[in-house]
Design a protein around this motif. Structure first.
Motif, mmCIF file in Angstrom:
data_model
loop_
_atom_site.group_PDB
_atom_site.id
_atom_site.type_symbol
_atom_site.label_atom_id
_atom_site.label_comp_id
_atom_site.label_asym_id
_atom_site.label_seq_id
_atom_site.Cartn_x
_atom_site.Cartn_y
_atom_site.Cartn_z
ATOM 1 N N ILE A 1 42.876 41.675 33.423
ATOM 2 C CA ILE A 1 42.669 41.468 34.846
ATOM 3 C C ILE A 1 43.400 42.575 35.602
ATOM 4 O O ILE A 1 44.588 42.797 35.402
ATOM 5 C CB ILE A 1 43.198 40.095 35.308
ATOM 6 C CG1 ILE A 1 42.444 38.979 34.597
ATOM 7 C CG2 ILE A 1 43.092 39.947 36.815
ATOM 8 C CD1 ILE A 1 42.980 37.588 34.875
ATOM 9 N N THR B 1 34.374 44.110 38.398
ATOM 10 C CA THR B 1 34.502 43.654 37.029
ATOM 11 C C THR B 1 33.431 44.332 36.180
ATOM 12 O O THR B 1 32.253 44.313 36.530
ATOM 13 C CB THR B 1 34.354 42.121 36.962
ATOM 14 O OG1 THR B 1 35.412 41.550 37.739
ATOM 15 C CG2 THR B 1 34.433 41.622 35.543
ATOM 16 N N THR C 1 36.337 44.555 28.546
ATOM 17 C CA THR C 1 35.939 44.111 29.859
ATOM 18 C C THR C 1 37.180 43.924 30.726
ATOM 19 O O THR C 1 38.130 43.282 30.318
ATOM 20 C CB THR C 1 35.143 42.797 29.783
ATOM 21 O OG1 THR C 1 33.990 43.005 28.985
ATOM 22 C CG2 THR C 1 34.725 42.321 31.170
ATOM 23 N N LYS D 1 38.432 42.580 34.417
ATOM 24 C CA LYS D 1 38.098 41.796 35.601
ATOM 25 C C LYS D 1 38.900 42.348 36.777
ATOM 26 O O LYS D 1 40.125 42.393 36.729
ATOM 27 C CB LYS D 1 38.434 40.325 35.380
ATOM 28 C CG LYS D 1 37.616 39.691 34.298
ATOM 29 C CD LYS D 1 38.029 38.255 34.064
ATOM 30 C CE LYS D 1 37.277 37.702 32.871
ATOM 31 N NZ LYS D 1 37.771 36.388 32.488
ATOM 32 N N THR E 1 40.024 41.958 40.650
ATOM 33 C CA THR E 1 40.120 40.914 41.666
ATOM 34 C C THR E 1 40.020 41.456 43.087
ATOM 35 O O THR E 1 39.637 40.753 43.989
ATOM 36 C CB THR E 1 41.437 40.125 41.522
ATOM 37 O OG1 THR E 1 42.537 41.023 41.623
ATOM 38 C CG2 THR E 1 41.486 39.413 40.191
#
Length: 139
Positions: A55, A109, A129, A131, A133
């Motif tokens: 993230i 993302t 991957t 992500k 925010t």
């Protein structure tokens, strides 16, 4: 509709610029970029390490690290960016290690892909991957 001389020159210049751009200046797909880098060769799923956060709180500065023992070049792609290639690292025969770290910008993302051309001519691939925010490119 009447155009001023300035508007006519601007429109003509923009049209000439579009036709003068080489075909490679337009954004290519990720698959096309991978095929260009590998020359269509087989790609192994081991031999390269990609480290990126799961993230990212800010898409403007996402830290990544790539390493591939014996690599002569590493290409990093962000598949969801308007311009997918974000970094290319080349290593000479006297390089102490084939490692690089940088910060990249992600539009949202998406998957980050790293490809390595190894010294023996083979290719390796790793992906992760990330992500995002808060928006990055244009977001």
């Amino acid at each position: 509709m009447d155009f001023t001389r300035r508007e006519t020159l601007a429109a003509g210049g923009a049209a000439a610029l579009v036709f003068a751009l080489p075909g490679g200046a337009l954004a290519a797909t990720t698959d096309e970029l991978i095929a260009e880098f590998t020359g269509g060769a087989e790609i192994a799923d081991s031999g390269i390490t990609l480290t990126a956060p799961e993230i990212a709180e800010n898409g403007n500065t996402v830290p990544i690290e790539v390493s591939a023992e014996g690599a002569s070049a590493i290409l990093v792609l962000a598949t969801g960016n308007p311009t997918p290639p974000v970094a290319t690292f080349t290593f000479g025969p006297l390089a102490a290690s084939q490692y690089a770290s940088t910060r990249i910008r992600l539009a949202g993302t998406q998957e980050v892909v790293a490809l390595a051309k190894l010294a023996d001519g083979s290719f390796a691939r790793a992906s992760k991957t990330v992500k995002v925010t808060i928006g990055g490119c244009g977001g």
